[in-house]
Each structure stands twice: as structure tokens, then as C-alpha cells.
Design a protein around this motif. Structure first.
Motif, PDB file in Angstrom:
ATOM      1  N   TRP A  16      30.848  45.639  35.371  1.00  0.00           N
ATOM      2  CA  TRP A  16      31.786  44.582  35.006  1.00  0.00           C
ATOM      3  C   TRP A  16      31.172  43.222  35.278  1.00  0.00           C
ATOM      4  O   TRP A  16      30.455  43.033  36.249  1.00  0.00           O
TER       5      TRP A  16
ATOM      6  N   ILE B 245      32.574  39.179  35.494  1.00  0.00           N
ATOM      7  CA  ILE B 245      33.733  38.277  35.494  1.00  0.00           C
ATOM      8  C   ILE B 245      33.306  36.951  34.887  1.00  0.00           C
ATOM      9  O   ILE B 245      32.327  36.340  35.326  1.00  0.00           O
TER      10      ILE B 245
ATOM     11  N   HIS C  12      34.373  32.986  33.686  1.00  0.00           N
ATOM     12  CA  HIS C  12      35.282  31.839  33.808  1.00  0.00           C
ATOM     13  C   HIS C  12      34.847  30.785  32.804  1.00  0.00           C
ATOM     14  O   HIS C  12      33.747  30.266  32.884  1.00  0.00           O
TER      15      HIS C  12
ATOM     16  N   ASN D 264      30.521  36.365  38.362  1.00  0.00           N
ATOM     17  CA  ASN D 264      30.360  37.498  39.270  1.00  0.00           C
ATOM     18  C   ASN D 264      29.920  38.713  38.468  1.00  0.00           C
ATOM     19  O   ASN D 264      30.333  38.899  37.329  1.00  0.00           O
TER      20      ASN D 264
ATOM     21  N   THR E 117      42.097  43.870  40.567  1.00  0.00           N
ATOM     22  CA  THR E 117      42.329  42.425  40.605  1.00  0.00           C
ATOM     23  C   THR E 117      43.830  42.165  40.611  1.00  0.00           C
ATOM     24  O   THR E 117      44.638  43.022  40.235  1.00  0.00           O
TER      25      THR E 117
ATOM     26  N   THR F 145      44.065  36.051  37.567  1.00  0.00           N
ATOM     27  CA  THR F 145      43.476  36.111  36.231  1.00  0.00           C
ATOM     28  C   THR F 145      43.753  34.847  35.426  1.00  0.00           C
ATOM     29  O   THR F 145      43.116  34.614  34.403  1.00  0.00           O
TER      30      THR F 145
ATOM     31  N   ILE G 103      40.141  33.167  32.943  1.00  0.00           N
ATOM     32  CA  ILE G 103      39.366  34.247  33.545  1.00  0.00           C
ATOM     33  C   ILE G 103      39.388  35.451  32.606  1.00  0.00           C
ATOM     34  O   ILE G 103      40.436  35.821  32.080  1.00  0.00           O
TER      35      ILE G 103
ATOM     36  N   TYR H  41      37.572  39.573  32.153  1.00  0.00           N
ATOM     37  CA  TYR H  41      36.804  40.667  32.738  1.00  0.00           C
ATOM     38  C   TYR H  41      36.097  41.404  31.603  1.00  0.00           C
ATOM     39  O   TYR H  41      36.752  41.944  30.711  1.00  0.00           O
TER      40      TYR H  41
ATOM     41  N   SER I 115      36.044  42.941  26.471  1.00  0.00           N
ATOM     42  CA  SER I 115      36.628  42.123  27.536  1.00  0.00           C
ATOM     43  C   SER I 115      38.146  42.186  27.483  1.00  0.00           C
ATOM     44  O   SER I 115      38.754  42.496  26.450  1.00  0.00           O
TER      45      SER I 115
END
Length: 341
Positions: free
Chosen positions: A160, A162, A164, A170, A180, A185, A189, A191, A205
Motif C-alpha cells: 500500500w 498512502i 496526500h 507513506n 485506518t 482520510t 488522502i 490509499y 486506489s
């Protein structure tokens, strides 16, 4: 390990040949049905002789040869897919059987010294589009969401990332499942689930709206979550305004109560206030008296005019003189009109 053993055997055999220069080997990873390109860098011409061998599962097989300025494929498997050019060897429409170690050897007449390049090709199945499964357990304050990245073929590694504002912040390497909070979120944001092998990569995503749709919250509550900062600021502004108005009102009432209490302990304050009120009332009475006197004076003047006719006669004489003057002006205007006619 099985692929390394035939590679080492080919290298040892090549080193036994006197006058052979072996160039460093290269690793090429390609997906199924793609094209593999080997950059051999040898000069081709009428006096160049080259051979191409492929070793798979420990069995060497001749692929093609180049002599008399002509390239000829000698293996039926590579008949329609192999192209040998001036500096490259291409194998098109790759199949799983094309994986192996490729040995390209060339020498130039009359020089018997060989030059060789060895390449290792590995063909992989293409990566499938990942499937993201989400599940949220919600309470009164927030939702705890589980995100699982699923590979339909179970042949690729998954992790995964992350994001932004579309930038990675991340990287959860080698994790197919992450957890999470729905509240975390918000704020652009996302994922992203990544499936990959050495030759191919695909991703999918999920963001706030997809997670919120799987929770028990309504669309209105999801909007409140998405714009929670603006909602909190608006609510705080209203609360501050209401508290400010109430504080002023309460402070005023407290001030009045304190003053009334203090007046009971300090009679002089009360006397002073009473005197000020009396002065105010006396001022109002004086103004009323003056107004009544003015009205009386006007009445007296009207009455005096009745007792003194000379005042009235004088005014009448002035009015008569004004009327006589108007008549004389009219007569002069008519004479002038007659003369001009």
C-alpha cells in the motif's frame, strides 16, 4: 537457483575457449506478449560470423546464426519472432517458453578471436488489476476501516502507498491489509494498492467517499466528515457569538445588581442620584414654564392690537400704498403698448 546453474555452466564453457572475450551478462524482465531487446553492440558485415544459443532448464539450443551478411533462424520456436539487427537482437510476442539464457558470439575473419554477450531473459505473466475490499466498523465518534488488497491470480507482490494531494507520504511495503480511521482520510488522502512483479505493475486506489459509502453514515454525514474543518469553524463562530451576547447581558445584570447593593451600603450615592433626578425634573419644569409664557405673550400681543387701532390703521395704509403703486405701474405699461402700436 536452477537458472543460475546453467548460466554458470555456459560461462565456464565459454572461458575454456582460447581467445574469447566475454562481456558482462544482463538481466531482462518482460511481461507476456511483450518484446525483449538484447543490445549486443557487434559490427555486422560480410566477414562477420555469429551464433545465438539459448539455454533453458539446462538444455542449450541453437536459435539462429549470421554468416555471409545474412541472418537465419535455425530454431522453429523463434522463426517468426526473432529479428537480428546491426546492434540488437529482438524477440517479439514473448511466450513463457522464451525464458532462458541467451549467448551471442561473434568473430570476424580472418581474426579467430570471439566476442560474446550473455543475457538472461525472464518472461512473467502480466499483473492483473488489483481488487480492493473495504470494511468499516463505526461508532458514535469515528469508523475503523480495514482495507485489503487482493490479487486475482495470487502471483504478484502487494503493498500500500498512502497519497496526500497525489503525492506519496507513506509506503507500507509487503502489507496486503492495512487499517485506518475514517476521520483521518479527509483532506485529499488516498490509499493506493500496488500489485507488481519484476516485469509489470498495476494499481488501484480508494479515497474518503468510497470508505464512507461502506460505513453506516448517510450522505449528509459523509459531507460533514469531508468538510469537518469548515463545519467546526462555523459552529465555533456561532458559539462564540452567542456566548459574547450572553456575557454582555449577564455582565450588565450583575453590574446593576452590584450598584443596587452598594447604594444600600452608601446612602450618599443614592442622595446624589436623587438630586440629579430632581435637577432633571426641575429643568423640564422650567422649559414648560418658558413655553407657557411665550404662548401668554402672543395672546397679549393679539389682544393689544385690538386695543390700539393705530397699529392696525398703519398696516392698512401700507397695504393701500402697495396697491396704488401696482395700479400706476399697470397704467404706464398700457400707455407704452399704445405708443408702440
Amino acid at each position: 537457483m536452477r537458472l543460475l546453474i546453467p548460466l554458470l555452466s555456459v560461462l565456464l564453457m565459454s572461458l575454456r575457449l582460447l581467445g574469447t572475450a566475454v562481456y558482462p551478462s544482463g538481466q531482462i524482465n518482460k511481461p507476456l506478449n511483450d518484446t525483449a531487446t538484447f543490445h549486443h553492440g557487434f559490427e555486422l558485415g560480410a566477414k562477420t560470423f555469429c551464433t545465438i544459443w539459448m539455454t533453458s532448464q539446462g538444455e542449450p539450443r541453437e536459435v539462429a546464426e549470421y554468416r555471409n551478411d545474412h541472418f537465419q533462424v535455425t530454431n522453429e520456436q523463434f522463426q517468426a519472432s526473432t529479428v537480428f539487427m546491426k546492434s540488437t537482437l529482438k524477440i517479439q510476442n514473448l511466450t513463457m517458453n522464451d525464458s532462458g539464457i541467451y549467448d551471442i558470439s561473434c568473430w570476424y575473419a580472418p581474426n579467430p578471436a570471439k566476442r560474446r554477450r550473455v543475457f538472461k531473459l525472464t518472461v512473467y505473466e502480466p499483473v492483473q488489476q488489483p481488487v480492493i475490499k473495504t470494511k468499516c466498523q463505526c461508532g458514535y465518534i469515528d469508523c475503523n476501516c480495514t482495507l485489503h488488497c487482493q490479487d486475482p491470480t495470487n502471483s504478484s507482490s502487494a503493498h500500500w502507498v498512502i497519497l496526500h494531494n497525489s503525492k506519496p507520504v507513506n509506503n507500507s511495503a509487503h502489507k496486503r491489509t492495512i487499517w485506518t480511521l475514517l476521520g483521518d482520510t479527509c483532506g485529499n488522502i488516498k490509499y493506493m494498492c500496488v500489485l507488481q512483479n519484476p516485469a509489470d505493475q498495476k494499481n488501484a486506489s480508494v479515497g474518503f467517499w468510497q470508505l464512507c459509502s461502506t460505513s453506516r453514515y448517510s450522505e449528509f454525514l459523509c459531507m460533514c466528515w469531508a468538510y469537518q474543518k469548515a463545519v467546526i469553524i462555523g459552529i465555533m463562530t456561532v458559539i462564540v457569538a452567542v456566548v459574547s451576547i450572553l456575557a454582555r447581558f449577564i455582565f450588565k445584570k450583575i453590574k446593576e445588581a452590584v450598584l443596587r447593593k452598594l447604594r444600600g451600603y452608601f446612602p450618599s450615592w443614592r442622595t446624589e442620584v436623587d438630586n440629579q433626578n430632581k435637577e432633571g425634573r426641575l429643568g423640564d419644569m422650567e422649559m414648560t414654564s418658558v413655553k407657557s409664557k411665550l404662548k401668554d405673550n402672543k395672546a397679549v400681543l393679539r389682544k393689544l392690537r385690538g386695543y390700539f387701532p393705530s397699529w392696525r390703521t398703519e398696516v392698512d395704509n401700507q397695504n393701500k400704498e402697495c396697491r396704488m403703486g401696482d395700479m400706476e405701474m399697470a397704467s404706464v405699461k398700457s400707455q407704452l403698448l399704445d405708443n408702440t402700436g
